[in-house]
Design an enzyme around this catalytic site. Structure first.
Site, PDB file in Angstrom:
ATOM      1  CG  HIS A 134      -1.552   1.365   1.446  1.00 24.21           C
ATOM      2  ND1 HIS A 134      -2.609   1.844   0.715  1.00 24.21           N
ATOM      3  CD2 HIS A 134      -1.200   2.370   2.291  1.00 24.21           C
ATOM      4  CE1 HIS A 134      -2.900   3.069   1.109  1.00 24.21           C
ATOM      5  NE2 HIS A 134      -2.054   3.416   2.058  1.00 24.21           N
ATOM      6  CG  HIS A 139       0.741   6.645   0.102  1.00 24.89           C
ATOM      7  ND1 HIS A 139      -0.157   7.680   0.162  1.00 24.89           N
ATOM      8  CD2 HIS A 139       0.258   5.684   0.922  1.00 24.89           C
ATOM      9  CE1 HIS A 139      -1.146   7.359   1.000  1.00 24.89           C
ATOM     10  NE2 HIS A 139      -0.920   6.142   1.471  1.00 24.89           N
ATOM     11  CD  GLU A 182      -4.319   6.608   2.568  1.00 20.86           C
ATOM     12  OE1 GLU A 182      -4.405   5.769   1.655  1.00 20.86           O
ATOM     13  OE2 GLU A 182      -3.329   6.706   3.317  1.00 20.86           O
ATOM     14  CB  SER A 201      -2.847  -0.141  -2.620  1.00 24.21           C
ATOM     15  OG  SER A 201      -3.666   0.405  -1.608  1.00 24.21           O
TER      16      SER A 201
HETATM   17 CO    CO Z   1      -1.996   5.241   3.010  1.00 21.66          CO
END
Ligand code: CO
Ligand code: PHE
Length: 296
Positions: A134, A139, A182, A201
Site C-alpha cells: 500500500h 503513495h 487515500e 492499492s
Molecule cells: Co496510506
C-alpha cells in the site's frame, strides 16, 4: 543494528486494535523471503493492469518513472534517487503505523514513511492496516509530481499546527487526508480517474470507486470534506472529486485553516453517505450494500 520489528494491529475480542511505533529503521531488504517477493509481484502485476484507464496519468506515468517492476520488492534507496531528483522527497522505513504527530513531522520534512514489511499471502485482497505494498505502490508515485509533493509537505506542516489547536481540528484534517490522499478521484477529459493510494492499492475498490452505482461521487469542497465521517473497514460511501492537483493545492495550502477550524467547531459531522443540498453531485449513489453503522 537491531533487526526491524514487524508491528501489526492486534486481534482482540473487540476487533483489530492499532499498535503504534515511532522507530525509523533500515529497510531489511536481504531478509525478504521468496514468498514476500512473490506477494509483491502478484499484487504489482494485478494492480498495474487493472489501473490502466482507471488511475490518472500522473499516477501511471510517475510509477513507471520509478523503474519498479513485478520481479522484486524495490529497494527504498533506489527510489530515493528518483525522488531526490524530482521533488526532494525521501522514504523512511518504519515498522508499522505511526502516531499522528510523528507522521505529520515526517511529511513536513519531506520524508514519506513506508512500512518495511509486506502482507502474507492470505491477506492478498485485504488487510486492515498499511503494509509495504500500500505505502510504496500506492503513495510513492505521486511524490514525483511537484504539486502533489508540495501538498503532502504542507499537509504535514498543517498537521503539526492543527495539533496545537486541539482534537477537532485534527479530526477535520484527518478527514481531508482520507478523502484526498487515500480515496481521492480526479476529473480528466477522459472521465473520472483514481489518484488516492487506498484505492489504487485495492483490487476491489479500484473497480468499485469508479464503476459501481452504489457510492456517491461529489465535487471536492474543503469544509464539506472536513465535516464528513468515513469508513475504515468497507469501501467508501462517498468519493470526492477534484478538478486538478493545482485546484486541490489552491483550496488547501493557500488558505489559513485557523478560521476554518474555528467556524467548524461544534458543527455536526456529516455521515459518510449523506448528500447535502449544497453538494455538486457527480453521481448520486444508490446506497446498495451499505452497512448502516460504523462511520468513523
Ligand atoms: Co496510506
Ligand atoms: N493551509 C493549511 C493551514 O493553514 C495547511 C494545509 C495544507 C492543510 C495542505 C492541508 C493540506 O493549516
Amino acid at each position: 543494528m537491531p533487526t526491524p520489528r514487524k508491528v501489526a494491529h492486534q486481534s482482540t475480542d473487540k476487533g483489530q486494535v492499532p499498535v503504534y511505533t515511532t522507530a525509523v529503521v533500515e529497510q531489511p531488504w536481504a531478509s525478504y523471503s521468496a514468498q514476500d517477493h512473490q506477494t509483491w509481484g502478484t499484487l504489482f502485476r494485478r494492480q498495474r493492469e487493472l489501473l490502466v484507464g482507471r488511475a490518472c496519468d500522473e499516477f501511471m506515468e510517475n510509477q513507471q518513472r520509478l523503474g519498479i517492476g513485478a520481479d522484486a520488492i524495490p529497494k527504498f534507496t533506489d527510489l530515493d534517487r528518483h525522488l531526490r531528483a524530482a521533488t526532494g522527497w525521501k522514504l523512511v522505513a518504519v515498522e508499522g503505523l505511526l502516531p499522528e504527530l510523528a507522521f505529520f513531522e515526517h511529511l513536513a520534512a519531506r520524508e514519506f514513511p513506508v512500512t518495511w514489511w509486506i502482507r502474507n499471502p492470505q491477506q492478498i485482497d485485504y488487510l486492515s492496516e498499511p503494509d509495504l505494498f500500500h505505502d510504496l505502490f500506492g503513495h510513492v508515485p505521486l511524490l514525483l509530481n511537484p504539486i502533489f509533493a508540495d501538498y503532502m509537505q504542507a499537509y504535514g506542516a498543517g498537521g503539526v499546527r492543527a495539533a496545537t489547536f486541539g482534537n477537532e481540528p485534527l479530526t477535520n484534517l484527518t478527514r481531508l487526508y482520507w478523502y484526498t490522499v487515500e480515496f481521492g478521484l480526479i476529473r480528466t477529459p477522459a472521465g473520472l480517474r483514481i489518484y488516492g493510494a487506498g484505492i489504487v492499492s485495492s483490487k476491489g475498490e479500484s473497480i468499485y470507486s469508479l464503476e459501481s452505482a452504489a457510492p456517491n461521487r461529489i465535487d471536492f469542497e474543503v469544509r464539506r470534506v472536513m465535516r464528513t465521517r468515513y469508513r475504515i473497514d468497507t469501501f467508501q460511501k462517498t468519493y470526492f472529486v477534484i478538478d486538478s492537483f493545482e485546484d486541490l493545492f489552491k483550496a488547501t495550502v493557500d488558505p489559513d485553516f485557523g478560521p476554518i477550524y474555528y467556524d467548524l467547531k461544534g458543527l455536526d459531522s456529516i455521515p459518510a453517505g449523506t448528500i447535502l443540498d449544497s453538494d455538486q453531485v457527480v453521481h448520486r449513489g444508490t446506497g446498495e450494500g451499505w452497512a448502516s453503522d460504523g462511520d468513523i
